[in-house]
Design an enzyme around this catalytic site. Structure first.
Site, PDB file in Angstrom:
ATOM      1  N   SER A   3       0.917  -1.347  -0.084  1.00 26.16           N
ATOM      2  CA  SER A   3      -0.085   0.078   0.076  1.00 26.16           C
ATOM      3  C   SER A   3       0.875   1.263   0.096  1.00 26.16           C
ATOM      4  O   SER A   3       1.950   1.223   0.489  1.00 26.16           O
ATOM      5  CB  SER A   3      -0.671  -0.108   1.021  1.00 26.16           C
ATOM      6  OG  SER A   3      -1.499   1.367   1.316  1.00 26.16           O
ATOM      7  N   TYR A  40      -1.915  -0.413  10.472  1.00 27.91           N
ATOM      8  CA  TYR A  40      -1.961  -0.741   9.067  1.00 27.91           C
ATOM      9  C   TYR A  40      -0.969  -0.431   8.435  1.00 27.91           C
ATOM     10  O   TYR A  40      -0.059  -1.302   7.652  1.00 27.91           O
ATOM     11  CB  TYR A  40      -3.273  -0.109   8.402  1.00 27.91           C
ATOM     12  CG  TYR A  40      -3.274  -0.581   6.940  1.00 27.91           C
ATOM     13  CD1 TYR A  40      -4.030  -1.847   6.656  1.00 27.91           C
ATOM     14  CD2 TYR A  40      -3.023   0.369   6.019  1.00 27.91           C
ATOM     15  CE1 TYR A  40      -4.278  -2.132   5.255  1.00 27.91           C
ATOM     16  CE2 TYR A  40      -3.220  -0.046   4.525  1.00 27.91           C
ATOM     17  CZ  TYR A  40      -3.839  -1.038   4.415  1.00 27.91           C
ATOM     18  OH  TYR A  40      -3.865  -1.322   2.696  1.00 27.91           O
TER      19      TYR A  40
END
Length: 235
Positions: A141, A154
């Site tokens: 990501s 995250y």
């Protein structure tokens, strides 16, 4: 003697990016091994891809929070396939917060996003090294390169995955195996449906499919350790 068929393993295959890439690989004639948490949608996908594309599809419903189970499932599926050319290592979750995040949620995030990704990549690379070929694509990501105030857990998991991917690529290069971390920003999937950014401005799963297609069609000497797919709305 190896046949001329192509083989791929996809995690998080029952929805979102994993579903889109699994469908793309089926269209390209890959025999598939699919991992996801829920058995029913995985079974439905298996039947659909087998009928529509005439390929074999092996499935495992696995809770990837347990990395030992993830490793075992990947080993079993690759054994059933008999070969593996591609790993699309995609399964992941997003749980918000940073310092206020519970220890349980931080642990869960790391176990699914990083430990399971490591376990599946480990199982896959063990086979690929014997073959002296293969491609491991880890879905990281942009949050693995830039911290988010409300996404510390995250981000930690995706920063780790980007670093692991780069190290794995260096290690496996002598075996003819490529490793790439795809680093998208906000994609229109179930995981982002509660994000403030409206869906019309998000990246589409098909954008990741086209990214995978681009990577798989590069010449053998072209290596990309990470590739960013930015969302115009938040550049």
């Amino acid at each position: 003697m190896k046949d001329n068929k192509k083989y791929a393993l996809v995690t998080g295959a029952s929805r979102g990016i994993g579903l889109a890439v699994a469908t793309y690989l089926a269209r390209e004639g890959y025999q598939l091994a699919l991992i996801a948490r829920r058995k029913k949608p995985l079974k439905q996908l298996q039947e659909k891809l087998q009928v529509e594309h005439g390929i074999s599809v092996h499935i495992r419903a696995v809770d990837l929070e347990n990395s030992h189970n993830a490793y075992k499932a990947a080993k079993q599926l690759i054994t059933e396939l008999g070969h593996v050319d591609i790993l699309f290592n995609n399964a992941g979750i997003f749980l918000s917060e940073t310092s206020s995040m519970s220890i349980e949620n931080f642990s869960k995030t790391m176990h699914i996003n990083m430990f399971a990704a490591f376990a599946v990549a480990k199982a896959t690379s063990e086979y690929m090294k014997k073959q002296n070929s293969g491609y491991i694509i880890n879905v990281a990501s942009m949050a693995g390169k830039h911290g988010l105030a409300l996404g510390g857990g995250y981000c930690a998991s995706k920063f780790a995955l980007v670093g692991f991917s780069q190290s794995l690529g260096r290690e496996l290069d002598p075996y003819g195996i490529k490793v790439t971390a795809i680093c998208p920003s906000v994609i229109d999937t179930d995981m982002t449906k509660h994000f403030e950014l409206e869906n019309a401005k998000k990246i589409r799963p098909e954008d990741i499919v086209q990214t995978v297609d681009y990577l798989l069609n590069l010449s053998p000497n072209a290596v990309i350790d990470s590739i960013d797919v930015l969302c115009r709305a938040i550049i």
